[in-house]
Design a protein around this motif. Structure first.
Motif, PDB file in Angstrom:
ATOM      1  N   PHE A  36      43.371  37.709  42.440  1.00 11.33           N
ATOM      2  CA  PHE A  36      43.940  36.370  42.537  1.00 11.33           C
ATOM      3  C   PHE A  36      43.687  35.891  43.956  1.00 11.33           C
ATOM      4  CE2 PHE A  36      47.312  33.438  40.947  1.00 11.33           C
ATOM      5  CZ  PHE A  36      47.051  33.517  39.589  1.00 11.33           C
ATOM      6  N   GLN A 184      53.095  32.200  40.022  1.00 12.30           N
ATOM      7  CA  GLN A 184      53.352  33.496  40.634  1.00 12.30           C
ATOM      8  C   GLN A 184      52.410  34.541  40.052  1.00 12.30           C
ATOM      9  OE1 GLN A 184      57.547  34.042  39.661  1.00 12.30           O
ATOM     10  NE2 GLN A 184      58.157  33.345  41.700  1.00 12.30           N
ATOM     11  N   ALA A 185      51.960  35.465  40.897  1.00 11.38           N
ATOM     12  CA  ALA A 185      51.138  36.598  40.474  1.00 11.38           C
ATOM     13  C   ALA A 185      51.943  37.879  40.656  1.00 11.38           C
ATOM     14  CB  ALA A 185      49.848  36.660  41.291  1.00 11.38           C
ATOM     15  N   GLN A 186      51.692  38.846  39.782  1.00 13.82           N
ATOM     16  CA  GLN A 186      52.456  40.096  39.820  1.00 13.82           C
ATOM     17  C   GLN A 186      51.677  41.185  40.535  1.00 13.82           C
ATOM     18  OE1 GLN A 186      53.280  42.088  36.040  1.00 13.82           O
ATOM     19  NE2 GLN A 186      55.402  42.380  36.669  1.00 13.82           N
ATOM     20  N   TRP A 192      56.946  39.582  41.823  1.00 15.06           N
ATOM     21  CA  TRP A 192      56.268  38.308  41.608  1.00 15.06           C
ATOM     22  C   TRP A 192      56.046  37.616  42.949  1.00 15.06           C
ATOM     23  CZ3 TRP A 192      53.980  37.353  37.197  1.00 15.06           C
ATOM     24  CH2 TRP A 192      54.440  38.012  36.046  1.00 15.06           C
ATOM     25  N   CYS A 195      52.503  31.603  44.621  1.00 20.12           N
ATOM     26  CA  CYS A 195      51.199  30.994  44.930  1.00 20.12           C
ATOM     27  C   CYS A 195      51.439  29.489  45.098  1.00 20.12           C
ATOM     28  CB  CYS A 195      50.198  31.242  43.812  1.00 20.12           C
ATOM     29  SG  CYS A 195      50.030  32.965  43.328  1.00 20.12           S
ATOM     30  N   ALA A 205      41.653  32.900  39.374  1.00 20.12           N
ATOM     31  CA  ALA A 205      42.185  34.071  38.683  1.00 20.12           C
ATOM     32  C   ALA A 205      41.032  34.790  37.991  1.00 20.12           C
ATOM     33  CB  ALA A 205      43.245  33.664  37.652  1.00 20.12           C
ATOM     34  N   THR A 221      44.685  39.872  36.960  1.00 15.82           N
ATOM     35  CA  THR A 221      46.067  39.998  37.403  1.00 15.82           C
ATOM     36  C   THR A 221      47.012  39.186  36.523  1.00 15.82           C
ATOM     37  OG1 THR A 221      45.401  40.416  39.680  1.00 15.82           O
ATOM     38  CG2 THR A 221      47.620  39.567  39.350  1.00 15.82           C
ATOM     39  N   HIS A 223      49.979  36.835  35.671  1.00 17.99           N
ATOM     40  CA  HIS A 223      50.618  35.731  36.386  1.00 17.99           C
ATOM     41  C   HIS A 223      51.478  34.926  35.422  1.00 17.99           C
ATOM     42  CE1 HIS A 223      46.556  34.558  35.078  1.00 17.99           C
ATOM     43  NE2 HIS A 223      46.997  33.309  34.965  1.00 17.99           N
TER      44      HIS A 223
END
Length: 343
Positions: A36, A184-186, A192, A195, A205, A221, A223
Motif C-alpha cells: 500500500f 485504513q490499511a491493516q 489499522w 491513509c 493498492a 494488503t 484495507h
C-alpha cells in the motif's frame, strides 16, 4: 516488522536516470513490506483531476431514477449523455490517462523486482479494459442506526463504510476526492493504519492477482473504509482498477531468488508477530484456469444482485461453495470441541 505509516513515493523520480534507482529501491520496500503506498507527481493535469471530482459529485446530485437507470443489475451501458453532458468525455479522458499510468507503474514494479520492464505485458490486452468506480460514503448522521439505539456505538456509526477486503486485480489507484479520513490499511500486527487524503496523490493498492503472479512477493494488503462521523458530510472516492486480459493464465513471472528471499524474511517476521490479515487470500493458483475467472468470481461475490441478473449459474456455484466451506468449518469446530471434552 509491522508498518505504522503509508509511504509516499514521487513517481517523477522514476522518469530521471539519476534518481530512478533510488525510486526503485523505495518501491521494492513498499511492495514487499506493505503493499500500500501513495504516489505523487503522476503527470495527470490537475485541471482534469478537479473535473473528475466535480463530475463525480454531480452524478450523485442526479434524481434517484436517473441513477437507478445505470445500476449494474439494470444495464451494462454508460450514463445517459443528456443527464451530464461533460461526464462521459471527462471520465474517458481520465481513464485513458490512468490506463497509461497503470502500465507505466506496472513496468516499474517489474524493474523493482529485478525483472525486465515488459515482464507483465503478456497479462494485458492491446486495448485493455479497466474498471472505475465513483463512490459516495454518507456521513454517519445520514445513516440509519443498525441496532435502533438512540446512542449508537462507534461500530454502529461507522457501519456503512467498506469492510476489510483485498483488491482483485494487479494494481488499483484511489483518488480521494474529499478531505475526509476513513481509508485504513491493516498491518501485520492487525492494527489499522490511517491513509488520510494527501492533495496531489493517488493511493496504490496491490491486488491479489499481482501477489499470485509474483509467488507472493508483492503483498496484497487488507484495507477498509470507515464512514465520516455525523455532521462532516459525505466522503467521495474514485478508485481506478487496472484490468487484465481475461484470457491471461496464472503463469507466474520468474522473480529472482534474491527478491524471493527478501519476501521470505518478511514472512518469517510475520509468523513471529503471530497475527496477519483479517481477509483470506482467494487467488490460489491451480484453482483457476485464467485470471479473468478469478476476477469475475470475486466481483460476483461482492455484487450478488448483479450476479442474479447477469451470472446466475456462477452465483449458484459460489453460494454452493460457500455453504460447503461453512459446513466444513462447523465440522472442524465440532471435532475440536469433542477433543477438548475428552481431554
Amino acid at each position: 516488522m509491522s508498518f505504522s505509516s503509508i509511504p509516499v513515493l514521487d513517481i517523477s523520480l522514476a522518469r530521471k536516470p539519476d534518481t530512478k534507482p533510488t525510486f526503485l529501491d523505495s518501491l521494492r520496500q513498499a511492495l514487499l513490506q506493505i503493499g500500500f503506498l501513495y504516489i505523487k507527481n503522476v503527470g495527470i493535469d490537475d485541471g482534469l483531476i478537479q473535473d473528475v471530482i466535480r463530475e463525480g459529485k454531480a452524478f450523485f446530485d442526479l434524481p434517484e431514477e436517473k441513477k437507478l437507470e445505470i445500476q449494474m443489475k439494470n444495464t451494462k451501458s454508460f450514463l445517459d449523455p443528456n443527464a451530464l453532458p461533460t461526464f462521459r468525455p471527462t471520465y474517458e479522458s481520465y481513464i485513458r490517462q490512468m490506463s497509461a499510468l497503470s502500465r507505466e507503474f506496472t513496468s516499474l514494479i517489474a524493474e523493482a523486482l529485478h525483472l525486465p520492464p515488459t515482464a507483465f505485458d503478456r497479462f494485458f490486452d492491446p486495448d485493455q479494459q479497466h474498471k472505475l468506480k465513483i463512490i459516495k460514503y454518507p456521513d454517519a448522521g445520514a445513516l440509519p442506526v443498525q441496532n435502533g439505539d438512540a446512542n449508537p456505538t462507534l461500530s454502529d456509526r461507522h457501519a456503512q463504510g467498506v469492510g476489510p477486503h483485498k483488491d482483485s486485480m494487479l494494481t488499483s489507484y484511489l483518488l480521494q476526492a474529499s478531505p475526509h479520513r476513513g481509508l485504513q490499511a491493516q498491518n501485520l500486527s492487525g492494527d489499522w493504519i490511517d491513509c488520510p487524503p494527501i492533495p496531489g496523490t493517488l493511493v496504490v493498492a496491490i491486488g491479489q492477482g499481482l501477489e499470485a503472479l509474483t509467488h507472493g512477493v508483492c503483498a496484497s494488503t487488507t484495507h477498509r473504509v470507515l464512514s465520516p462521523p455525523a455532521g462532516q458530510g459525505p466522503r467521495y472516492s474514485i478508485p481506478f482498477f487496472q484490468g487484465v486480459s481475461y484470457d491471461a493464465t496464472f503463469e507466474s513471472v520468474g522473480v529472482p531468488a534474491e527478491i524471493m528471499e527478501m519476501r521470505q524474511e518478511i514472512l518469517r517476521n510475520r509468523r513471529r508477530v503471530g497475527k496477519g490479515d483479517d481477509v483470506e487470500f482467494t487467488f490460489e493458483k491451480g484453482r483457476w484456469g485464467h485470471l479473468g475467472e478469478a476476477t469475475l468470481t470475486n466481483r460476483v461475490k461482492s455484487h450478488p444482485d448483479v450476479g442474479e441478473r447477469w451470472y446466475p449459474d456462477l452465483l449458484k456455484e459460489i453460494r454452493e461453495e460457500q455453504r460447503e466451506k461453512v459446513k466444513a468449518e462447523l465440522q472442524e469446530r465440532n471435532g475440536e470441541s469433542q477433543e477438548d471434552s475428552v481431554s
